[in-house]
Design a protein around this motif. Sequence first.
Motif, PDB file in Angstrom:
ATOM      1  N   ARG A  64       0.820  -1.205   0.000  1.00  0.00           N
ATOM      2  CA  ARG A  64       0.000   0.000   0.000  1.00  0.00           C
ATOM      3  C   ARG A  64       0.854   1.255   0.000  1.00  0.00           C
ATOM      4  N   TRP A  65       2.076   1.186   0.531  1.00  0.00           N
ATOM      5  CA  TRP A  65       2.937   2.369   0.542  1.00  0.00           C
ATOM      6  C   TRP A  65       3.428   2.681  -0.860  1.00  0.00           C
ATOM      7  N   ARG A  66       3.604   1.663  -1.672  1.00  0.00           N
ATOM      8  CA  ARG A  66       4.009   1.912  -3.055  1.00  0.00           C
ATOM      9  C   ARG A  66       2.872   2.612  -3.801  1.00  0.00           C
ATOM     10  N   HIS A  67       1.636   2.208  -3.548  1.00  0.00           N
ATOM     11  CA  HIS A  67       0.495   2.864  -4.182  1.00  0.00           C
ATOM     12  C   HIS A  67       0.394   4.315  -3.730  1.00  0.00           C
ATOM     13  N   MET A  68       0.672   4.558  -2.461  1.00  0.00           N
ATOM     14  CA  MET A  68       0.640   5.927  -1.951  1.00  0.00           C
ATOM     15  C   MET A  68       1.762   6.757  -2.574  1.00  0.00           C
ATOM     16  N   ALA A  69       2.956   6.185  -2.701  1.00  0.00           N
ATOM     17  CA  ALA A  69       4.074   6.901  -3.309  1.00  0.00           C
ATOM     18  C   ALA A  69       3.767   7.243  -4.763  1.00  0.00           C
ATOM     19  N   LYS A  70       3.165   6.302  -5.472  1.00  0.00           N
ATOM     20  CA  LYS A  70       2.798   6.531  -6.871  1.00  0.00           C
ATOM     21  C   LYS A  70       1.761   7.650  -6.964  1.00  0.00           C
ATOM     22  N   ALA A  71       0.794   7.645  -6.057  1.00  0.00           N
ATOM     23  CA  ALA A  71      -0.234   8.701  -6.046  1.00  0.00           C
ATOM     24  C   ALA A  71       0.387  10.064  -5.720  1.00  0.00           C
ATOM     25  N   LEU A  72       1.347  10.080  -4.803  1.00  0.00           N
ATOM     26  CA  LEU A  72       2.033  11.334  -4.468  1.00  0.00           C
ATOM     27  C   LEU A  72       2.738  11.906  -5.691  1.00  0.00           C
ATOM     28  N   LEU A  73       3.419  11.063  -6.423  1.00  0.00           N
ATOM     29  CA  LEU A  73       4.129  11.519  -7.614  1.00  0.00           C
ATOM     30  C   LEU A  73       3.162  11.985  -8.699  1.00  0.00           C
TER      31      LEU A  73
END
Length: 198
Positions: A90-99
């Motif tokens: 889920r942190w990778r999905h959040m990082a992708k959304a941040l970018l």
Amino acid sequence: MRQLELMGINQLMAVIRREPEGSAVREKALRRCLDELIEVEIEWRIDYRHLNLGHHKVSTIANMGEGRGEMTGAVDHVGEAAERFRYACRWRHMAKALLGHLNERQRMAVLLTGYKIDAQKWSRPLGGDLERIQAIKQGHRGLTLAEVCEGQRIILQRLGWPVAVGEIFETAEAMRNSAKNARKVMLAVVVEQARFAA
């Protein structure tokens, strides 16, 4: 309270929620959380995205030994999904959304400045361009920001950009400034996400 440097993203988000706005601890936790999310994205792009290849159900090598190329049994969709996305946390999905809140140049700047690891320096100075290029290709990240700037085309390729990437940074200072502006945008989003990530 544990040191912020030793906390995971979930614990850092809890500190962000708990501490009052404007608190020095909250601001430090917020910056640390963003650093961790950027690192998650860099690790995903360099290491894990290549592991999620999967295969089509009529592949000649899928389920070897089970018939004449076609699958003979029912597909275990849950198992396939688990195999394909086991590294996509889920942190990778959040990082992708941040970018996703940044333009292309800002994304490049954030990931390039996050690519360097200050504590992981070479035991000896790099001897020249060829040695630096080989070190970057082998995955060495103990580079200065100036070295990252000089090798940015290769690093961007490792991070998933095409070979003929368009806009690049003339100087390390330009890269740092672009990343600094992008991080301001991302910090505001991390504050909002911390409220929902429990």
